[in-house]
Design a protein around this motif. Sequence first.
Motif, PDB file in Angstrom:
ATOM      1  N   UNK A 114      -7.751 -22.061  -6.504  1.00 39.78           N
ATOM      2  CA  UNK A 114      -8.887 -21.537  -7.259  1.00 39.78           C
ATOM      3  C   UNK A 114      -8.406 -21.039  -8.619  1.00 39.78           C
ATOM      4  N   UNK A 115      -9.339 -20.916  -9.547  1.00 36.53           N
ATOM      5  CA  UNK A 115      -8.994 -20.444 -10.881  1.00 36.53           C
ATOM      6  C   UNK A 115      -9.754 -19.165 -11.197  1.00 36.53           C
ATOM      7  N   UNK A 116      -9.015 -18.181 -11.719  1.00 32.41           N
ATOM      8  CA  UNK A 116      -9.641 -16.919 -12.087  1.00 32.41           C
ATOM      9  C   UNK A 116     -10.594 -17.116 -13.255  1.00 32.41           C
ATOM     10  N   UNK A 117     -11.640 -16.300 -13.306  1.00 24.43           N
ATOM     11  CA  UNK A 117     -12.620 -16.371 -14.386  1.00 24.43           C
ATOM     12  C   UNK A 117     -12.274 -15.367 -15.481  1.00 24.43           C
ATOM     13  N   UNK A 118     -12.604 -15.717 -16.718  1.00 18.11           N
ATOM     14  CA  UNK A 118     -12.413 -14.760 -17.801  1.00 18.11           C
ATOM     15  C   UNK A 118     -13.622 -13.830 -17.894  1.00 18.11           C
ATOM     16  N   UNK A 119     -13.644 -12.968 -18.913  1.00 16.96           N
ATOM     17  CA  UNK A 119     -14.713 -11.990 -19.032  1.00 16.96           C
ATOM     18  C   UNK A 119     -16.092 -12.588 -19.219  1.00 16.96           C
ATOM     19  N   UNK A 120     -16.134 -13.854 -19.659  1.00 15.96           N
ATOM     20  CA  UNK A 120     -17.425 -14.532 -19.851  1.00 15.96           C
ATOM     21  C   UNK A 120     -17.797 -15.408 -18.671  1.00 15.96           C
ATOM     22  N   UNK A 121     -16.982 -15.369 -17.610  1.00 20.09           N
ATOM     23  CA  UNK A 121     -17.282 -16.164 -16.422  1.00 20.09           C
ATOM     24  C   UNK A 121     -16.792 -17.591 -16.475  1.00 20.09           C
ATOM     25  N   UNK A 122     -15.890 -17.900 -17.429  1.00 21.89           N
ATOM     26  CA  UNK A 122     -15.358 -19.259 -17.547  1.00 21.89           C
ATOM     27  C   UNK A 122     -14.013 -19.372 -16.837  1.00 21.89           C
ATOM     28  N   UNK A 123     -13.748 -20.487 -16.145  1.00 24.46           N
ATOM     29  CA  UNK A 123     -12.466 -20.657 -15.457  1.00 24.46           C
ATOM     30  C   UNK A 123     -11.303 -20.654 -16.439  1.00 24.46           C
ATOM     31  N   UNK A 124     -10.207 -20.008 -16.034  1.00 29.31           N
ATOM     32  CA  UNK A 124      -8.975 -20.018 -16.808  1.00 29.31           C
ATOM     33  C   UNK A 124      -7.984 -20.954 -16.130  1.00 29.31           C
ATOM     34  N   UNK A 125      -6.760 -20.994 -16.616  1.00 30.00           N
ATOM     35  CA  UNK A 125      -5.730 -21.800 -15.951  1.00 30.00           C
ATOM     36  C   UNK A 125      -4.895 -20.959 -14.993  1.00 30.00           C
ATOM     37  N   UNK A 126      -5.339 -19.726 -14.724  1.00 36.02           N
ATOM     38  CA  UNK A 126      -4.592 -18.818 -13.857  1.00 36.02           C
ATOM     39  C   UNK A 126      -5.187 -18.802 -12.450  1.00 36.02           C
ATOM     40  N   UNK A 127      -4.300 -18.779 -11.464  1.00 36.49           N
ATOM     41  CA  UNK A 127      -4.737 -18.682 -10.070  1.00 36.49           C
ATOM     42  C   UNK A 127      -4.560 -17.244  -9.588  1.00 36.49           C
ATOM     43  N   UNK A 128      -5.236 -16.845  -8.506  1.00 35.90           N
ATOM     44  CA  UNK A 128      -5.032 -15.503  -7.963  1.00 35.90           C
ATOM     45  C   UNK A 128      -3.555 -15.271  -7.669  1.00 35.90           C
ATOM     46  N   UNK A 129      -2.992 -14.149  -8.113  1.00 34.42           N
ATOM     47  CA  UNK A 129      -1.548 -13.937  -7.975  1.00 34.42           C
ATOM     48  C   UNK A 129      -1.136 -13.468  -6.591  1.00 34.42           C
ATOM     49  N   UNK A 130       0.136 -13.611  -6.315  1.00 33.10           N
ATOM     50  CA  UNK A 130       0.700 -13.010  -5.118  1.00 33.10           C
ATOM     51  C   UNK A 130       1.474 -11.755  -5.540  1.00 33.10           C
ATOM     52  N   UNK A 131       2.038 -11.062  -4.574  1.00 36.39           N
ATOM     53  CA  UNK A 131       2.697  -9.791  -4.881  1.00 36.39           C
ATOM     54  C   UNK A 131       3.881  -9.947  -5.823  1.00 36.39           C
ATOM     55  N   UNK A 132       4.658 -10.998  -5.640  1.00 34.96           N
ATOM     56  CA  UNK A 132       5.845 -11.162  -6.476  1.00 34.96           C
ATOM     57  C   UNK A 132       5.464 -11.349  -7.938  1.00 34.96           C
ATOM     58  N   UNK A 133       4.400 -12.080  -8.190  1.00 31.97           N
ATOM     59  CA  UNK A 133       3.949 -12.284  -9.562  1.00 31.97           C
ATOM     60  C   UNK A 133       3.506 -10.965 -10.188  1.00 31.97           C
ATOM     61  N   UNK A 134       2.890 -10.113  -9.378  1.00 29.76           N
ATOM     62  CA  UNK A 134       2.474  -8.804  -9.893  1.00 29.76           C
ATOM     63  C   UNK A 134       3.692  -7.985 -10.288  1.00 29.76           C
ATOM     64  N   UNK A 135       4.685  -7.904  -9.404  1.00 30.40           N
ATOM     65  CA  UNK A 135       5.873  -7.104  -9.704  1.00 30.40           C
ATOM     66  C   UNK A 135       6.659  -7.701 -10.875  1.00 30.40           C
ATOM     67  N   UNK A 136       6.662  -9.031 -10.997  1.00 29.67           N
ATOM     68  CA  UNK A 136       7.357  -9.665 -12.107  1.00 29.67           C
ATOM     69  C   UNK A 136       6.687  -9.335 -13.436  1.00 29.67           C
TER      70      UNK A 136
END
Length: 286
Positions: A114-136
């Motif tokens: 899946x692709x995360x939405x930006x503030x206007x509701x449009x798909x970005x190229x980013x997927x929901x992160x996992x924990x390691x990505x958050x800590x990185x």
Amino acid sequence: MKLPAGTANRFKDAMKEMVDDLRVAVPALFQSDDYREKRNAIDAEFEELQDQAFEGLRKKAEEHDVAILRTPMGFGLVPTSDGQVIVMHDDTLDRTTDCTGCVSAMTFDEVRACRLLDGDGNPTDQSPPDLLEVYAAVFGNSLVNIEMKVNGDSCATPETGAEPLVRKVLEQVIALNVAGRTLFSSFDEEVVELVKTIRSGFYSALVSDDPGEALIVRALELQQDAIHPNTSITEATVQAALEAGLQVNVFGANTAEEMQAQIDNGVTGIITDEPGILADLIATEP
């Protein structure tokens, strides 16, 4: 610095001319072939070192039956057993991604597609992160608050209840060696009780929208380190919690006024959507 009489204007003009020259010369340096060659060489060397480090990490992970996946955003830690965890605010994907349905009804790979939405509701190229990505993404020794959410009735499954959620999150945090900079929290009492049962030394906090004296009593009964109340908590309740040995990390303070009120109340921490405002506010504190 002292200048001879009558030379200040000449000095000022010379400095202005130098700054104007630098505005042209400095950008040109970063566009030169020599700069590009040196940067490419450094990038190649760093990528090689990164590949070597990743390979070592992958081999260590295999010894513990853990698979490491490399992703466009960094490194994603994915245990090879069933029941993964993903960083997501809601039970469903509807509001924040271009997918729909319960997170608990999809596999880890399906959610990652899946692709995360930006503030206007449009798909970005980013997927929901996992924990390691958050800590990185959080540099240095900055603290990370993990609020563990148990699915509501419409999305609840036996595999996504409190115990499997807590065990999987703790497993990943331990594997990442970041427990010392992690705050575990939840509105769900079973979740925070399990954190202390499984790892008594880990920092755990009970979250609540009803921050009265009863919250202090319940947090102490559950052997918590802190309470995470909303901004309706009073100064008297903050002080009572502190005197009882609990830290108070308030959430929902997103304006300078709200933050200042909580600082005046004596809270030990503020969880906010606007860290820049908080940083500026703290910088002005005497």
